[in-house]
Design an enzyme around this catalytic site. Structure first.
Site, PDB file in Angstrom:
ATOM      1  N   ARG A 233       1.027  -1.200  -0.033  1.00  0.00           N
ATOM      2  CA  ARG A 233      -0.060  -0.048  -0.014  1.00  0.00           C
ATOM      3  C   ARG A 233       0.998   1.369   0.185  1.00  0.00           C
ATOM      4  NH1 ARG A 233      -4.050   2.658   4.419  1.00  0.00           N
ATOM      5  NH2 ARG A 233      -5.211   3.910   2.730  1.00  0.00           N
ATOM      6  N   HIS A 234       0.241   2.268  -0.771  1.00  0.00           N
ATOM      7  CA  HIS A 234       1.011   3.656  -0.896  1.00  0.00           C
ATOM      8  C   HIS A 234       1.261   4.254   0.732  1.00  0.00           C
ATOM      9  CE1 HIS A 234      -2.836   5.557  -0.063  1.00  0.00           C
ATOM     10  NE2 HIS A 234      -3.142   4.779  -0.864  1.00  0.00           N
TER      11      HIS A 234
ATOM     12  N   GLN B  20       1.069   7.428   3.285  1.00  0.00           N
ATOM     13  CA  GLN B  20      -0.002   8.334   3.826  1.00  0.00           C
ATOM     14  C   GLN B  20      -0.152   9.631   2.716  1.00  0.00           C
ATOM     15  OE1 GLN B  20       0.215  11.521   7.232  1.00  0.00           O
ATOM     16  NE2 GLN B  20      -1.191   9.899   8.324  1.00  0.00           N
ATOM     17  N   THR B  21      -1.442   9.890   2.455  1.00  0.00           N
ATOM     18  CA  THR B  21      -1.696  11.073   1.816  1.00  0.00           C
ATOM     19  C   THR B  21      -2.474  12.024   2.538  1.00  0.00           C
ATOM     20  OG1 THR B  21      -3.940  10.271   0.859  1.00  0.00           O
ATOM     21  CG2 THR B  21      -2.037   9.360  -0.233  1.00  0.00           C
TER      22      THR B  21
ATOM     23  N   ALA C 278      -5.533  12.903   1.656  1.00  0.00           N
ATOM     24  CA  ALA C 278      -6.912  12.384   1.753  1.00  0.00           C
ATOM     25  C   ALA C 278      -7.339  11.263   2.667  1.00  0.00           C
ATOM     26  CB  ALA C 278      -7.204  11.751   0.336  1.00  0.00           C
ATOM     27  N   ASN C 279      -6.079  10.523   3.169  1.00  0.00           N
ATOM     28  CA  ASN C 279      -6.127   9.753   4.159  1.00  0.00           C
ATOM     29  C   ASN C 279      -6.509  10.254   5.440  1.00  0.00           C
ATOM     30  OD1 ASN C 279      -3.348   7.558   2.828  1.00  0.00           O
ATOM     31  ND2 ASN C 279      -5.408   7.382   2.286  1.00  0.00           N
TER      32      ASN C 279
ATOM     33  N   ARG D 299       0.147   8.928  -5.509  1.00  0.00           N
ATOM     34  CA  ARG D 299       0.634   8.424  -4.259  1.00  0.00           C
ATOM     35  C   ARG D 299       1.388   7.239  -4.543  1.00  0.00           C
ATOM     36  NH1 ARG D 299      -4.837   8.249  -5.075  1.00  0.00           N
ATOM     37  NH2 ARG D 299      -6.018   6.265  -4.750  1.00  0.00           N
TER      38      ARG D 299
ATOM     39  N   GLU E 276      -6.767   2.102  -7.505  1.00  0.00           N
ATOM     40  CA  GLU E 276      -7.870   1.935  -6.363  1.00  0.00           C
ATOM     41  C   GLU E 276      -9.276   1.309  -6.984  1.00  0.00           C
ATOM     42  OE1 GLU E 276      -8.879   0.384  -3.845  1.00  0.00           O
ATOM     43  OE2 GLU E 276      -8.033   1.761  -2.231  1.00  0.00           O
TER      44      GLU E 276
END
Length: 213
Positions: A9-10, A12-13, A15-16, A64, A88
Site C-alpha cells: 500500500r502507498h 499516507q496521503t 486524503a487519508n 501517491r 484503487e
C-alpha cells in the site's frame, strides 16, 4: 529461483488524513509522513541491494503510488515502472466525500464482497468483479515476466490489495475484511503450482483508520 509478489500500500496521503474517499487517478499526494513511510520501507529492506537479483519495483498510475515507489527506488537504486489496471477500486458517486454516510456505503459494499457478493458495486462505480477483471491480468503478467527472476514489489492501494489478496490466497473472507492495511503495509504472496498462490504474510491495521485501507 522464484520470487515473491509484494503488494504494497502507498504511503499516507492528504486524503487519508481527512478520511476522503479518493480513488480516481491521479489522486492526492503523499504527506510528509507518507514520504517518511516510503523511505523507511526502502531502508528496512537492505537485502534489496547487493550482488543478487534486484527486485522489480512497480506502481499504479496514481500519484501517491508513483511517489511511494519513487522514494523506495531511491533507497534501492532501482528503476520504477507504472502498471495499468492496478489503481484503487473506483468509488463512483462517492468520490471526494468524507461524511460518515458516504463512508458507510463504501464500507458496506466492501464488506459484501467478502461474503461472496462480488457483483455488488459502488454507486456509479466498480464492483469486485470489475476490479479483479482489470487487476488480475496485471498480476498474471508480473508472475510470468518478473517472478522467475526474483521478487516484485507492486505499490498499489488498500481496498484493491485486500480484495486481490483474498481472491488469490483463499483466506477467509472475514479475515480479509477485518485486517486492513496500514500505509506501506503489504500482503506477500508466493506463486505455487498450477497458477495458484500461497499467502506468506498479511500486515494489518486497526479498522478505524481511513476507509481506503
Amino acid at each position: 529461483m522464484t520470487g515473491l509478489l509484494h503488494l504494497v500500500r502507498h504511503g499516507q496521503t492528504t486524503a487519508n488524513v481527512a478520511r476522503i474517499l479518493d480513488t480516481r487517478p491521479p489522486g492526492a499526494p503523499l504527506t510528509p509522513e507518507g514520504v517518511d513511510q516510503a523511505r523507511a520501507f526502502g531502508a528496512a529492506r537492505p537485502s534489496a541491494r547487493g550482488t543478487g537479483a534486484r527486485p522489480v519495483l512497480l506502481s499504479s498510475v496514481a500519484r501517491r503510488a508513483q511517489q511511494t515507489a519513487g522514494h523506495i527506488a531511491e533507497a534501492w537504486g532501482v528503476p520504477t515502472a507504472v502498471v495499468d489496471g492496478v489503481h484503487e477500486v473506483q468509488a463512483g458517486d462517492l468520490e471526494g466525500f468524507n461524511d460518515e454516510d458516504s463512508i458507510a456505503v463504501f464500507q458496506d459494499v466492501v464488506k459484501r464482497w467478502y461474503t461472496g457478493e462480488s457483483t455488488a458495486a459502488m454507486p456509479g462505480g466498480e464492483s469486485a468483479d470489475d476490479l479483479l477483471a482489470r487487476y488480475l491480468p496485471a498480476v498474471d503478467a508480473i508472475r510470468t515476466e518478473h517472478l522467475p527472476h526474483g521478487d516484485a514489489y507492486l505499490v498499489s492501494h488498500g481496498a484493491a490489495i485486500r480484495l486481490v489478496g483474498f481472491r488469490l490466497s483463499g483466506v477467509d473472507g472475514a479475515y480479509a475484511h477485518k485486517h486492513h492495511l496500514p500505509n506501506t503495509g503489504e500482503i506477500v504472496l508466493r506463486p505455487v503450482d498450477d497458477g495458484a498462490w500461497e499467502l506468506v504474510s498479511w500486515a494489518d491495521a486497526p479498522s478505524h483508520l481511513d476507509p481506503m485501507g
